[in-house]
Design a protein around this motif. Sequence first.
Motif, PDB file in Angstrom:
ATOM      1  N   CYS A 192      -8.209  -8.811   1.172  1.00 54.34           N
ATOM      2  CA  CYS A 192      -6.848  -8.308   1.219  1.00 54.34           C
ATOM      3  C   CYS A 192      -6.878  -6.842   1.657  1.00 54.34           C
ATOM      4  O   CYS A 192      -7.607  -6.042   1.087  1.00 54.34           O
ATOM      5  CB  CYS A 192      -6.209  -8.434  -0.159  1.00 54.34           C
ATOM      6  SG  CYS A 192      -4.540  -7.784  -0.256  1.00 54.34           S
TER       7      CYS A 192
ATOM      8  N   ARG B 130      -4.541  -4.751   1.295  1.00 52.74           N
ATOM      9  CA  ARG B 130      -3.851  -3.917   0.309  1.00 52.74           C
ATOM     10  C   ARG B 130      -4.696  -3.614  -0.911  1.00 52.74           C
ATOM     11  O   ARG B 130      -4.676  -2.515  -1.428  1.00 52.74           O
ATOM     12  CB  ARG B 130      -2.563  -4.611  -0.139  1.00 52.74           C
ATOM     13  CG  ARG B 130      -1.395  -4.267   0.763  1.00 52.74           C
ATOM     14  CD  ARG B 130      -0.196  -5.160   0.558  1.00 52.74           C
ATOM     15  NE  ARG B 130       0.218  -5.252  -0.829  1.00 52.74           N
ATOM     16  CZ  ARG B 130       1.352  -5.848  -1.216  1.00 52.74           C
ATOM     17  NH1 ARG B 130       2.167  -6.354  -0.311  1.00 52.74           N
ATOM     18  NH2 ARG B 130       1.666  -5.934  -2.475  1.00 52.74           N
ATOM     19  N   CYS B 131      -5.431  -4.629  -1.416  1.00 53.86           N
ATOM     20  CA  CYS B 131      -6.086  -4.405  -2.707  1.00 53.86           C
ATOM     21  C   CYS B 131      -7.561  -4.793  -2.747  1.00 53.86           C
ATOM     22  O   CYS B 131      -8.185  -4.666  -3.790  1.00 53.86           O
ATOM     23  CB  CYS B 131      -5.316  -5.114  -3.806  1.00 53.86           C
ATOM     24  SG  CYS B 131      -5.588  -6.879  -3.840  1.00 53.86           S
TER      25      CYS B 131
ATOM     26  N   CYS C 150      -3.426 -13.483  -1.260  1.00 58.82           N
ATOM     27  CA  CYS C 150      -4.264 -12.663  -2.138  1.00 58.82           C
ATOM     28  C   CYS C 150      -3.968 -13.055  -3.575  1.00 58.82           C
ATOM     29  O   CYS C 150      -2.828 -12.973  -4.014  1.00 58.82           O
ATOM     30  CB  CYS C 150      -3.958 -11.185  -1.925  1.00 58.82           C
ATOM     31  SG  CYS C 150      -4.770 -10.155  -3.159  1.00 58.82           S
TER      32      CYS C 150
ATOM     33  N   CYS D 255      -2.592  -9.482  -5.513  1.00 54.49           N
ATOM     34  CA  CYS D 255      -1.297  -8.845  -5.234  1.00 54.49           C
ATOM     35  C   CYS D 255      -0.318  -9.791  -4.547  1.00 54.49           C
ATOM     36  O   CYS D 255       0.802  -9.410  -4.255  1.00 54.49           O
ATOM     37  CB  CYS D 255      -1.480  -7.565  -4.425  1.00 54.49           C
ATOM     38  SG  CYS D 255      -1.877  -7.836  -2.683  1.00 54.49           S
TER      39      CYS D 255
HETATM   40 ZN   LIG Z   1      -4.162  -8.065  -2.493  1.00 53.91          ZN
END
Ligand SMILES: [Zn+2]
Length: 157
Positions: free
Chosen positions: A96, A98-99, A129, A132
Motif C-alpha cells: 500500500c 499510503r501505509c 489494503c 487502511c
Molecule cells: Zn494501506
Amino acid sequence: MNEQKPFIVDENLLGLVKRLRMMGVDTIDLPGATDDELLAKANEQNRLILTKDRRFFQRIPQGRAYFVTSGTPDEQLFEVLRQYPLLEADDPLSRCFRCNSLIEEIPKESIVGRVDAKTFGLYDKFYECPTCRQIYWEGSHFEKMQSKIQKIKKSLG
Ligand SMILES: [Zn+2]
C-alpha cells in the motif's frame, strides 16, 4: 554488500517513501515525529534509518542509519537501491502506497460502490489494503508504474 533491512525514513525523504514501497521495499515514515521518536521506532522494529539530516545521522549509532546524498526522490531511490539491493522478497506493487501494508486481491463484487462506475466497468482485478482499506486496481497508472519499475531494475543491472 549490505544486508537489506526494512527502512524508516526521516521527514526530508518523504518522496522516497512511496518509491521504495512501489519497489516492494518495506518502508515507513513517522510524520511529525521527533528525532528521538524516530530512533526509538527504528530500534523497536529493527529498521535502518534513511536520513538527509547530517546532524541527526551523526547521533545515530554506526550501522543503524544511511545518509542519503542525492537530491531528487528518483535519484534517492537509485542511491538506496544501489546500497541495499532488492531482494526476492521485495515484490513490486505489492504494498500500500499510503501505509506500507501488503495489499490483497479482493473479489470485484466486494468493491461495488467503493470505486467510481467507470473504473468498476473498465477493470476486473482489484486489491485492497487490509489496514487502511485503500483500493487499488490494474489501470493505466499501474501499467506506467510497471514500465518504470522495469526501467529501474534494468539500470540497476
Ligand atoms: Zn494501506
